[in-house]
Design a protein around this motif. Structure first.
Motif, short mmCIF file in Angstrom:
data_model
loop_
_atom_site.label_atom_id
_atom_site.label_comp_id
_atom_site.label_asym_id
_atom_site.label_seq_id
_atom_site.Cartn_x
_atom_site.Cartn_y
_atom_site.Cartn_z
N VAL A 12 4.99 3.57 1.42
CA VAL A 12 3.31 2.91 2.52
C VAL A 12 3.85 3.74 3.80
N LEU A 35 0.10 6.05 0.54
CA LEU A 35 -0.89 5.05 1.35
C LEU A 35 -0.28 5.52 2.79
N THR A 37 -1.34 3.98 6.76
CA THR A 37 -1.62 2.49 7.32
C THR A 37 -2.37 2.89 8.59
N PRO A 43 -4.21 -0.41 5.20
CA PRO A 43 -5.15 0.80 4.81
C PRO A 43 -5.50 1.62 5.60
N ALA A 101 -10.28 -0.07 1.32
CA ALA A 101 -9.26 -0.13 -0.01
C ALA A 101 -10.63 -1.21 -0.75
N ALA A 124 -5.44 1.55 -2.37
CA ALA A 124 -4.86 0.69 -2.10
C ALA A 124 -5.66 -0.62 -2.79
#
Lengths: 147, 147
Positions: A12, A35, A37, A43, A101, A124
């Protein structure tokens, strides 16, 4: 089968991660995307490997691909240079800047519908406020065909 | 670094391969897409895993994703059913129905420009009339960052 049974652990990055570092993770783990964040650790976005490839092609070559042939080999050396100093937020494509997500108890079809609608290479999976993992298109097919 | 130094061996299907068999290969090898050859054995099209995911989502769920939640678990069992009897040619997306191959001596930038322009998850590499292998977006990044 539920989303949390399909999701796999996955690297991530954050919006403030160096774009070169994100490209290295995509390359090293042979990922279709990574992904991203937000500041709260949840996410937020998705950065596809294809988008980074698009980014490293000089604008004038995108406009006229025949020019790629006349670029000498040193051009490739400058690819890393093009990403250095950029943040992930500078290269995330607009249509993947907000990717919700899936919930841990979502079905395969719910995750597939989400992936199709958002045109995202991955989704996610969250359980309450915890990231369970990530589902890619090929993982989703693997889960669907295991049934 | 030249295209034939980056290309890797990769499963290949033809336009007449069963779509379910193609989905199994994508799933099993965790591929972002698979190369499709024409009747002459030369690269012709590309089938992305994301396209197969799109295909297995029922039309009415694509139109109204909130309906995915009310689908019971048996729906997932029917995913394989949805692909059975279909050929690869029935599921290849229009924009990837004609994807030219790179030449073995193309540079990284030429392959990147091609991938970006065609929005393809992979590019085949040919030497004369022989398929050398396939380059995915993440492989291309790996090669570019190795420089």
């Amino acid at each position: 089968m539920r989303a949390d049974q399909i999701a796999e652990e996955y690297p991530v990055v954050s919006m403030d991660t160096d774009a070169l570092e994100a490209a290295r993770l995509l390359a090293e783990h042979r990922l279709p995307g990574i992904l991203v964040t937000g500041t709260d650790g949840c996410p937020e976005a998705v950065l596809p490997a294809s988008q980074v490839v698009r980014f490293i092609v000089p604008k004038y070559v995108q406009d006229d691909p025949s020019l790629a042939g006349v670029l000498d080999e040193r051009m490739a050396d400058r690819i890393a240079e093009k990403l250095r100093g950029k943040k992930v937020r500078d290269v995330v494509p607009e249509h993947l800047a907000k990717v919700p997500a899936a919930k841990s108890d979502d079905t395969i079809v719910e995750v597939a519908a989400m992936m199709a609608r958002l045109r995202s290479p991955l989704i996610a999976v969250m359980k309450a406020r915890e990231l369970v993992g990530v589902i890619t298109a090929s993982q989703l097919l693997a889960a669907a065909l295991r049934n």
